[in-house]
Design an enzyme around this catalytic site. Structure first.
Site, PDB file in Angstrom:
ATOM      1  N   HIS A 526       0.823  -1.203   0.000  1.00 48.68           N
ATOM      2  CA  HIS A 526       0.000   0.000   0.000  1.00 48.68           C
ATOM      3  C   HIS A 526       0.862   1.261   0.000  1.00 48.68           C
ATOM      4  O   HIS A 526       0.933   1.971  -1.000  1.00 48.68           O
ATOM      5  CB  HIS A 526      -0.935  -0.018   1.218  1.00 48.68           C
ATOM      6  CG  HIS A 526      -1.846   1.168   1.297  1.00 48.68           C
ATOM      7  ND1 HIS A 526      -2.379   1.615   2.472  1.00 48.68           N
ATOM      8  CD2 HIS A 526      -2.315   2.010   0.345  1.00 48.68           C
ATOM      9  CE1 HIS A 526      -3.141   2.672   2.248  1.00 48.68           C
ATOM     10  NE2 HIS A 526      -3.122   2.936   0.958  1.00 48.68           N
ATOM     11  N   HIS A 531       1.567   5.022  -2.802  1.00 50.63           N
ATOM     12  CA  HIS A 531       1.737   6.398  -2.320  1.00 50.63           C
ATOM     13  C   HIS A 531       3.152   6.928  -2.576  1.00 50.63           C
ATOM     14  O   HIS A 531       3.331   7.990  -3.183  1.00 50.63           O
ATOM     15  CB  HIS A 531       1.443   6.474  -0.820  1.00 50.63           C
ATOM     16  CG  HIS A 531       0.007   6.374  -0.473  1.00 50.63           C
ATOM     17  ND1 HIS A 531      -0.768   7.468  -0.170  1.00 50.63           N
ATOM     18  CD2 HIS A 531      -0.819   5.292  -0.367  1.00 50.63           C
ATOM     19  CE1 HIS A 531      -2.003   7.078   0.108  1.00 50.63           C
ATOM     20  NE2 HIS A 531      -2.064   5.764  -0.001  1.00 50.63           N
ATOM     21  N   HIS A 717      -3.844   0.980  -6.420  1.00 54.68           N
ATOM     22  CA  HIS A 717      -4.147   1.566  -5.113  1.00 54.68           C
ATOM     23  C   HIS A 717      -5.538   1.160  -4.641  1.00 54.68           C
ATOM     24  O   HIS A 717      -5.733   0.838  -3.457  1.00 54.68           O
ATOM     25  CB  HIS A 717      -4.038   3.088  -5.160  1.00 54.68           C
ATOM     26  CG  HIS A 717      -4.382   3.731  -3.855  1.00 54.68           C
ATOM     27  ND1 HIS A 717      -5.598   4.330  -3.611  1.00 54.68           N
ATOM     28  CD2 HIS A 717      -3.675   3.835  -2.698  1.00 54.68           C
ATOM     29  CE1 HIS A 717      -5.629   4.777  -2.370  1.00 54.68           C
ATOM     30  NE2 HIS A 717      -4.480   4.501  -1.797  1.00 54.68           N
ATOM     31  N   ASN A 721      -6.328  -0.649  -1.056  1.00 54.57           N
ATOM     32  CA  ASN A 721      -6.761   0.342  -0.068  1.00 54.57           C
ATOM     33  C   ASN A 721      -8.186   0.135   0.414  1.00 54.57           C
ATOM     34  O   ASN A 721      -8.430   0.084   1.611  1.00 54.57           O
ATOM     35  CB  ASN A 721      -6.640   1.759  -0.634  1.00 54.57           C
ATOM     36  CG  ASN A 721      -7.004   2.808   0.401  1.00 54.57           C
ATOM     37  OD1 ASN A 721      -6.231   3.090   1.305  1.00 54.57           O
ATOM     38  ND2 ASN A 721      -8.202   3.376   0.292  1.00 54.57           N
ATOM     39  N   ILE A 864      -6.694   9.120  -0.887  1.00 54.70           N
ATOM     40  CA  ILE A 864      -6.865   8.856   0.533  1.00 54.70           C
ATOM     41  C   ILE A 864      -6.001   7.671   0.902  1.00 54.70           C
ATOM     42  O   ILE A 864      -5.618   6.886   0.034  1.00 54.70           O
ATOM     43  CB  ILE A 864      -8.338   8.596   0.898  1.00 54.70           C
ATOM     44  CG1 ILE A 864      -8.551   8.596   2.415  1.00 54.70           C
ATOM     45  CG2 ILE A 864      -8.801   7.283   0.282  1.00 54.70           C
ATOM     46  CD1 ILE A 864      -8.306   9.913   3.079  1.00 54.70           C
TER      47      ILE A 864
END
Length: 864
Positions: A526, A531, A717, A721, A864
C-alpha cells in the site's frame, strides 16, 4: 503597449471563482455543527449543508480588486512574445448561474479588442485583496472569427504584491507539443515551468507553488525523545527511497540532516491542497482529530495491554458499541475540535460499522478456504506466488544470515496432496507460497525486542484443489538463531488440525501469517508501492511538463490529492510514534523495513501482466485475450485487473497516438525527455542506474510508461486500499500484532489452547488499544469521498481536442462493460473464490462506487 486597442469591440468574459472560507475545512469545522458524524460511524463529513450556509462578504469587493490581462497567441510584440492586453478588472457579480457548483461565484469582465491583438491564448491575473481565492475557470466569448475560448484554471490565487515574484498566468485549454507551441506563447510556457521549479532554496510558504525533491528526513523527532530517532530514507544505498516534495523546514537541533516535524500542516504546493469542497477535507480533519486528541484518551482508558475477553467481546464493537468511563467521555467532549465526532448519549459512545467479512457469517473467516481465498481476493492479493522449487530458498545473503532454506519436508506436504507427490504438484503448477520470510527475517530480532511484539518470519504453502480453491498445507514459523544471524534460522512447521489444542495452534499459526501479511500490505503493497512511488512522478510532471503538454493533461487526474494525503501520512501515520508504528508488528522499524524492500522495486514490474508472470501466476499465451493464461483461473484480482489494465493501456495508446505519430517525435520532445530523466535520476535517484528503466525513446515505451503510472495510481491503489476495513476491520480476521510466541507442547499456554481457545487467540493477537487505533484509522481510509472522481471520469472541458475526447468516451464505455462482467462473475457459483465462505463478493476493482464504505470503486488517483 495598450495603444493597440480601440473601443470598437469588446470580448465578454465570465470568471468563476470560490472564496477561501468555502474550501477551508478548519474554518468549516469550527463554524458548522454536524460536519463530522463519528469516527467509526464514520469520520467522513457532510459537506452538503455548508454550501448555502456560509455568506462570504468578500465577493462584494472581488469585482474591484481582481484584474486580468490577456496575452495573444497569434500576435507578437517587438521581442517576439505574445502581445499583452490592457489590465481589466472584474465587473458585475452574477449571483446565480445554473452551471455553477456549490458556492461558486461568477463575474462579468469585458476586454477591449481589435484585430491587431489576434486570438488570446493566455492571461495574467492579479489579486489585490488580502484573502486568497480559488480560480475555477474563465470563459471568453464573441471573439471575432474564432468564437469561444475556455481556460480551465483550478488554482489558488494569493495577493499579487505580497506573495508572488512573477505574475500568475493561465493558458487556454489547448494542447501543444513543445515544438508546436504558437511562437508568441513559447516564452510564457517556459517561464511558468521555471516558476514551478523554484530555486531549491528557503522554507516553503503556504502560497508557494514550487515542486522540488527531498529525502524522507522528517519521520523522526530526535529533539523530543531519543526513542523517536529514525534513519533518513533516501539518498543512500543503505536506506534507498523514493523522494518526497521539498518543504525546506528547519533542521532539528540534534541532527542537522533531519527536518523538524511540524504540528501544523506540512507544506505541499498550494494547488495540491484539496482545492475543492470534498469529503476528503473532512477525512483529513478526522485523522488529525483522532491521532491528536482521541487515541491518547483511548490509551489512558485501556492502557496498552488491555485484552478482549472473547470473540463476542470483539463483535460488541459493531453490535453494541464501546463503553468508556464518564470522565473520559467528558474529556473528549470538552475538546472543541473533536466534540462533534463522538456520541455522548450515556456510556455507549463509539460503534464501528460491521465489516463486510462478518456481515453474513460470524465464523467463516476461521476456515482454511477463506484463509487461502483472501490471498487471491483480499486486500493484499499481489503477494502469492506459484512455487517454483522445493524446498523454498531465501535470497538473504548467506554470509550474514546463514542458511535460511525452508525446513518443510515433502512428507509434511504429501499428507494432504490427495495422492500426488510434491514433484507432480510442482510440475502441474498446483503448489503456491505466501512468502513473508526474507522481508521479516531482516528485522525479526529487532521486532521481537519491542515490548509489543513477538512473532516469526513465515512461509505458507498451499495446494490448488480441483474446485479452484486453495488449501493451506503447512506454515513455517522461523526465528533468528539465538547464537547469531550467521547461524541461520530456527524453524517450526505447523500442519492443519481440526480438534483440540492443535486446532488452536493451527489458528495461531495462521494469525502469525496474517500479521506479517498485514504489516507487509500496509507498509509496502500500500504505502511504498503506490503512495511513495507515485509522488516523484507528480513532482517531475509539474516541473517539466507544461499544462499545455498532452502528457500533462493525460496524467493530471491521476495525481489528484496524492501529495496532500502523503504529507498527512508523514505527519500522523508513518511518522515515529504514529499510528502505523503503534498498531502494526514492525513498530519503529516499519519505514526502515519498507526501504529495504524498495531496493528490489522494479518500475516495469508494476505493470500487472509483468507482475503476474514474475510471480509465476500467469504464463504467456498469445491465444488468450490479454496474451496471458492465469495459472489459477479463478484469481479475482488478476481476472478483473487484467481487464482494467488492458482498458487503461488501450486508452493511453489511443490518446498518445493523437499527438505522437513516430518514435522520432517522442525522442525530440524536449519537455517529455526532461520529465523522464528527472523522474528517474532525481525522483527515484537511488535506483537511477538500474537497467530496467524504460529509455522513453519510442512510442510504445511512452505508452507503457504512462499506463504503469495510471495503473499504480488508480487500480493498484484501489485494490490494496478500499478493502482495508471490509476485511481488516474485524481484527480477528486480520490482526496486526502478535504479542507472544507459539506455545510449546506441555506448557501452561498450550493447555490453555485446548481449554480456552478464544482466550489463547486473543492473548496472542492485537490488544484492545492497538485494535482501536487500527480500526479508527482504516475505517476512515477505506471510505470514498462524496465527490470522488473515478476511472473513466473527468471534469468537463479537460481538453478542447475532439479526438482526445472521443478516445476518452471509448475508455469510459469499456469500463462500464467491465463493471457488468465483474457483476456477472460474482454471480457464478463455479467461481468459488469470488465470494468464498464469508459470502463477500470481490468488488475492489469494480470501477465506480457510491460514497462511503463500499469495498468497491477505482478513483483516478491516490486521494486517501
Amino acid at each position: 503597449m495598450f495603444g493597440i486597442f480601440n473601443r470598437g469591440h469588446k470580448i465578454k468574459g465570465t470568471v468563476v471563482l470560490m472564496s477561501k472560507n468555502v474550501l477551508d475545512y478548519n474554518e468549516i469545522a469550527s463554524t458548522t455543527r454536524g460536519g463530522l458524524m463519528g469516527v467509526a460511524g464514520g469520520v467522513f463529513g457532510l459537506a452538503t449543508d455548508i454550501a448555502g450556509g456560509i455568506v462570504d462578504a468578500s465577493t462584494a469587493i472581488f469585482s474591484r480588486n481582481i484584474s486580468l490581462q490577456l496575452i495573444s497567441a497569434t500576435k507578437a510584440d517587438e521581442l517576439g512574445n505574445g502581445k499583452l492586453g490592457k489590465q481589466t478588472f472584474l465587473e458585475k457579480h452574477l449571483p446565480t448561474l445554473p452551471t455553477l457548483g456549490d458556492r461558486q461565484d461568477a463575474f462579468n469582465i469585458y476586454f477591449e479588442w481589435d484585430e491587431s491583438f489576434g486570438i488570446p491564448g493566455a492571461f495574467y491575473i492579479k489579486n489585490f485583496t488580502q484573502s486568497e481565492f480559488f480560480l475555477v475557470s474563465v470563459k471568453l466569448e464573441d471573439i471575432p472569427n474564432h468564437g469561444t475560448i475556455d481556460f480551465v484554471c483550478n488554482s489558488w490565487i494569493y495577493n499579487a504584491k505580497k506573495c508572488y515574484k512573477s505574475d500568475r498566468i493561465f493558458f487556454a485549454n489547448k494542447t501543444y507539443l513543445p515544438d508546436e507551441t504558437p511562437a508568441p506563447l513559447v516564452k510564457y510556457r517556459n517561464e511558468e515551468l521555471g516558476n514551478l521549479r523554484g530555486d531549491g532554496k528557503g522554507k516553503r510558504k503556504e502560497y508557494d507553488r514550487i515542486y522540488d525533491y527531498e529525502v524522507y528526513n522528517d519521520l523522526g523527532n530526535p529533539d523530543e525523545n531519543g526513542d523517536l530517532v529514525r534513519p533518513i530514507l533516501g539518498g543512500s544505498s543503505e536506506h534507498p527511497y523514493p523522494r518526497r516534495v521539498r518543504t525546506g523546514r528547519k533542521a532539528t537541533t540534534k541532527d542537522p540532516n533531519s527536518e523538524k516535524p511540524s504540528s501544523k500542516t506540512y507544506y505541499i504546493p498550494r494547488d495540491e491542497n484539496f482545492g475543492h469542497l470534498k469529503s476528503s477535507d473532512f477525512l483529513t480533519y478526522g485523522i488529525k482529530a483522532i491521532t491528536q486528541n482521541v487515541l491518547p484518551r483511548f490509551q489512558s482508558a485501556f492502557g496498552s495491554n488491555a485484552e478482549f475477553e472473547s470473540f463476542e467481546d470483539v463483535r460488541g464493537l459493531y453490535e453494541g458499541g464501546l463503553c468508556l468511563p464518564t470522565d473520559i467521555i467528558s474529556n473528549i467532549s470538552s475538546i472543541p475540535a473533536v466534540k462533534e465526532i463522538f456520541r455522548t448519549d450515556g456510556e455507549q459512545f463509539l460503534k464501528f460499522p460491521p465489516p463486510q467479512v462478518i456481515r453474513v457469517s460470524k465464523s467463516a473467516w476461521m476456515t482454511d478456504e477463506e484463509f487461502g481465498r483472501e490471498m487471491l481476493a483480499g486486500v493484499n492479493p499481489g503477494m502469492i506466488q506459484c512455487l517454483q522449487e522445493f524446498p523454498p530458498k531465501s535470497k538473504l545473503d548467506a554470509t550474514q544470515f546463514g542458511d535460511q532454506t525452508s525446513t518443510i519436508t515433502k512428507e509434511q506436504l504429501e499428507i494432504n496432496l490427495g495422492g500426488l507427490t510434491v514433484e507432480q504438484a510442482l510440475n502441474d503448477k498446483r503448489l503456491f507460497i505466501l512468502d513473508h520470510h526474507d522481508a521479516f527475517m531482516l528485522y525479526m530480532r529487532q521486532i521481537n525486542g519491542l515490548p509489543t511484539a513477538k512473532s516469526y518470519a513465515t512461509r505458507t504453502i498451499l495446494f490448488l484443489k480441483d474446485d479452484g480453491t486453495l488449501k493451506p498445507l503447512t506454515i513455517e514459523l522461523s526465528l533468528p538463531h539465538p547464537r547469531g544471524n550467521e547461524f541461520g534460522a530456527l524453524s517450526r512447521v505447523v500442519l492443519p488440525a481440526n480438534e483440540g489444542a492443535e486446532s488452536t495452534i493451527w489458528l495461531l499459526a495462521k494469525a502469525y501469517v496474517v500479521v506479517n501479511d498485514s504489516g507487509y500490505h500496509q507498509l509496502i503493497s500500500h504505502w511504498l508501492n503506490t503512495h511513495a512511488t507515485i509522488e516523484p512522478f507528480v513532482i517531475a510532471t509539474n516541473r517539466n511538463l507544461s499544462v499545455l503538454h498532452p502528457i500533462y493533461k493525460l496524467l493530471l487526474p491521476h495525481y489528484r490529492d496524492t501529495m496532500n494525503i502523503n504529507a498527512l501520512a508523514r505527519q500522523k501515520l508513518i511518522n515515529a510514534g504514529g499510528t502505523i508504528e503503534q498498531s502494526f508488528l514492525p513498530g519503529k522499524f516499519s519505514m526502515e523495513m519498507s526501504s529495504a524492500v524498495y531496493k528490489s522495486w522494479v518500475f516495469t514490474d508494476q505493470a500487472l501482466p509483468a507482475d503476474l508472470i514474475k510471480r509465476g501466476m500467469a504464463v504467456v499465451d498469445p491465444s488468450s485475450p490479454n496474451g496471458l493464461r492465469l495459472v489459477i483461473e479463478d484469481y479475482p484480482y488478476a481476472v478483473d485487473g487484467l481487464e482494467i489494465w488492458s482498458a487503461i493501456k488501450t486508452w493511453v495508446q489511443d490518446y498518445v497516438s493523437v499527438y505522437y505519430v513516430t518514435d522520432d517525435a517522442v525522442k525530440k520532445d524536449s519537455e517529455l525527455q526532461a520529465w523522464w530523466k528527472e523522474a528517474v535520476e532525481k525522483g527515484h535517484g537511488d535506483l537511477k542506474d538500474k537497467p530496467w528503466w524504460p529509455k522513453l525513446q519510442t512510442l510504445q515505451e511512452l505508452i507503457h510508461t504512462c499506463s504503469i503510472i495510471i495503473w499504480i495510481a488508480s487500480a493498484l491503489h484501489a485494490a490494496v486500499n478500499f478493502g482495508q476495513y471490509p476485511y481488516g476491520g474485524y481484527i480477528l480476521n486480520r490482526p496486526t500484532l502478535t504479542r507472544r510466541l507459539l506455545p510449546e507442547v506441555g506448557s501452561e499456554e498450550y493447555e490453555e489452547c485446548g481449554k480456552h481457545p478464544q482466550k489463547a487467540y486473543l492473548r496472542t493477537i492485537t490488544a484492545k488499544y492497538q485494535a482501536l487505533v487500527d480500526l479508527s484509522v482504516i475505517e476512515i481510509l477505506s471510505r470514498h469521498a462524496s465527490d470522488e472522481v473515478y476511472l473513466g471520469q473527468r471534469d468537463n472541458n479537460w481538453t478542447s481536442d475532439p479526438r482526445a475526447i472521443e478516445a476518452f468516451k471509448k475508455f469510459g464505455k469499456v469500463l462500464k462493460e467491465i463493471e457488468a462482467k465483474i457483476s456477472e462473475r460474482n454471480k457464478n457459483p463455479r467461481l468459488r473464490n469470488r465470494n468464498g465462505p464469508v459470502q463477500m463478493p470481490y468488488t475492489l476493482l469494480h470501477p465506480t462506487s457510491k460514497e462511503g464504505l463500499t469495498c468497491s470503486g477505482i478513483p483516478n488517483s491516490i486521494s486517501i
